[in-house]
Design an enzyme around this catalytic site. Sequence first.
Site, mmCIF file in Angstrom:
data_model
loop_
_atom_site.group_PDB
_atom_site.id
_atom_site.type_symbol
_atom_site.label_atom_id
_atom_site.label_comp_id
_atom_site.label_asym_id
_atom_site.label_seq_id
_atom_site.Cartn_x
_atom_site.Cartn_y
_atom_site.Cartn_z
ATOM 1 N N SER A 292 -123.834 -2.036 48.699
ATOM 2 C CA SER A 292 -124.133 -2.248 47.285
ATOM 3 C C SER A 292 -122.911 -2.735 46.515
ATOM 4 O O SER A 292 -121.803 -2.210 46.664
ATOM 5 C CB SER A 292 -124.669 -0.943 46.701
ATOM 6 O OG SER A 292 -124.002 -0.613 45.522
ATOM 7 N N LYS A 293 -123.175 -3.762 45.728
ATOM 8 C CA LYS A 293 -122.137 -4.375 44.901
ATOM 9 C C LYS A 293 -121.490 -3.315 44.004
ATOM 10 O O LYS A 293 -120.294 -3.338 43.757
ATOM 11 C CB LYS A 293 -122.841 -5.449 44.073
ATOM 12 C CG LYS A 293 -122.062 -6.078 42.981
ATOM 13 C CD LYS A 293 -122.901 -7.178 42.349
ATOM 14 C CE LYS A 293 -122.293 -7.648 41.048
ATOM 15 N NZ LYS A 293 -123.071 -8.692 40.405
ATOM 16 N N ARG A 294 -122.302 -2.398 43.520
ATOM 17 C CA ARG A 294 -121.821 -1.395 42.587
ATOM 18 C C ARG A 294 -121.023 -0.283 43.282
ATOM 19 O O ARG A 294 -119.975 0.131 42.823
ATOM 20 C CB ARG A 294 -123.011 -0.792 41.843
ATOM 21 C CG ARG A 294 -122.835 -0.701 40.363
ATOM 22 C CD ARG A 294 -124.147 -0.395 39.642
ATOM 23 N NE ARG A 294 -125.252 -0.015 40.502
ATOM 24 C CZ ARG A 294 -125.521 1.235 40.887
ATOM 25 N NH1 ARG A 294 -124.767 2.225 40.480
ATOM 26 N NH2 ARG A 294 -126.567 1.475 41.654
#
Length: 546
Positions: A292-294
Amino acid sequence: MDLNKLADALVPDENVKPLEEYEKLYPERALEKGAQVTRLAPSPTGFMHIGNLYVALANERIAHQSGGVFYLRIEDTDEKRKVEGAVEVIHKSLKYFGVKFDEGADLCGEYGPYYQRQRAEIYHAYAKELIRKGLAYPCFCTEEDLEKTRERQTENKLLPGYYGEFAKCRNLTEEEIYENLKAGKPYVIRLRSQGDVNVKHTFRDEVKGEITVTENNQDVVILKSDGIPTYHFAHAIDDHFMRTTLVIRGEEWLSSLPIHIELFKVLGFRLPKYGHNCSIQKIDGETRRKLSKRKDPEASLNYYREQGYHPEAVRTYMMTLLNSNFEEWLLKFPDKPIDEFKYSIGKMGKSGALFDILKLNDISKTYMSKLSETEMYDFLKGWADEFGTDEQKAYFADKEYLCKVLVLCMGIGGKKRRKDFVCAKQAVEMISYFFDDTFKPEYAYRFENDAVKEILQGFKAVYDYADDCSVWFEKVKAVAGENGFATDMKAYKANPENYPGNVSDVAEMLRIATTGLANTPDLWTIMQILGKDRTLARLEKAIENL
Ligand code: GLU
């Protein structure tokens, strides 16, 4: 209904050409049989995900191994997600990993423009054509109308979307349409789907194999109210006119495949081959989830540049994720350039590819250990110039000195190469003790201060830079013996309780005093590299600290 008139009213665009002209403008590519035309089609969001590299490498390998073309198209139809400078980021980050485009955005090429926003005319020409054929129509539904429909569908447990009885604008009369237009109501253009969800087809996906695809019955939007196409419509038109033969893209698009099949059909275009590759996942505690990018810094391609992973090592690791037979090949041919590996789309993982940073680190260590000291110097310097502190940049001023450090730390000339370096950031930190500006020792001895002091002082008194390593070691032993430490390992092992420690404990004290670390490569060589004055100064500083 006069559909010609309607098409002109709904999609006013003076620039559109007769459709045959587009076919002439973008002719079939003259390529050998079997050559594949592939592309990367990112949105310019400024963020490059490791998944972008994954899909880029697959597309690049397939195009180039088949004698085809690999190009870059920028999917900038979503103004909200667009970020200034994003295309530069795409080029720069992929170039670092050795992914080269033959044509595309900001490069040359006969099939452009390669920015979707610059292709409005072509989309408009084909939207008009579909309207003229009765295969597309205007929809004046507002967000609230659509929301109400959604609620009704949820209540009745029906499939969501704009189809059948829910496609309110599908059967508007000519009068109703012109009335709405006159009233200035915003509208989108929707496909008048001819499909039936009860009909299923077998489809051959190049990655997933045979899959069942249900026909599309959704009247999807093809042009948004500002005249900009949706991904679906632009995909069909662009991949036709850029003459893509194989679309490898993320599996999140698999559910839209029925729409794309229908769009290619109504537009009268030949369907390209598709391969939907799996997403990159990681193990998170007990579960397996998408990177996940986050949450995961390693999801960003920037991460690997900032950490200074060698691009070849990352490419090699990505290949292990991409093709199941790559590792076997690598074991057989550890020194061949990886581009010689015959990439095959059929060997791509069908379900999630598991990202394992430890394995990447392992591959990196092996790769880094094979470099020469000057290659390593250049690589580390490249990283430091971009990401290093001023102190770290200064390491590279004296190439001869740094190369000596690297020869030692990499075990060059020794029996076996050391595999201490994983990436540039860590390697540069690891050699920081060779430079006074960054030598900030935290002396952590395992013996009483007084004992350590005696030993350091004893060694300092006899240390001579000119000693070769055996004379040097005899001196260490002598200092050990004078302080009651065992010099004979056999005797020590027989009765360890008779000694405070042995000669290697003494060497460790000297090592900590000189480098701040308990584990380093050969200490005699370190002292040789540091030189007489610096070695003595460090011993002195360590003594003062006790
Ligand atoms: N713009 C789409 C994306 O970034 C491209 C998908 C495709 O390759 O067709 O996901």
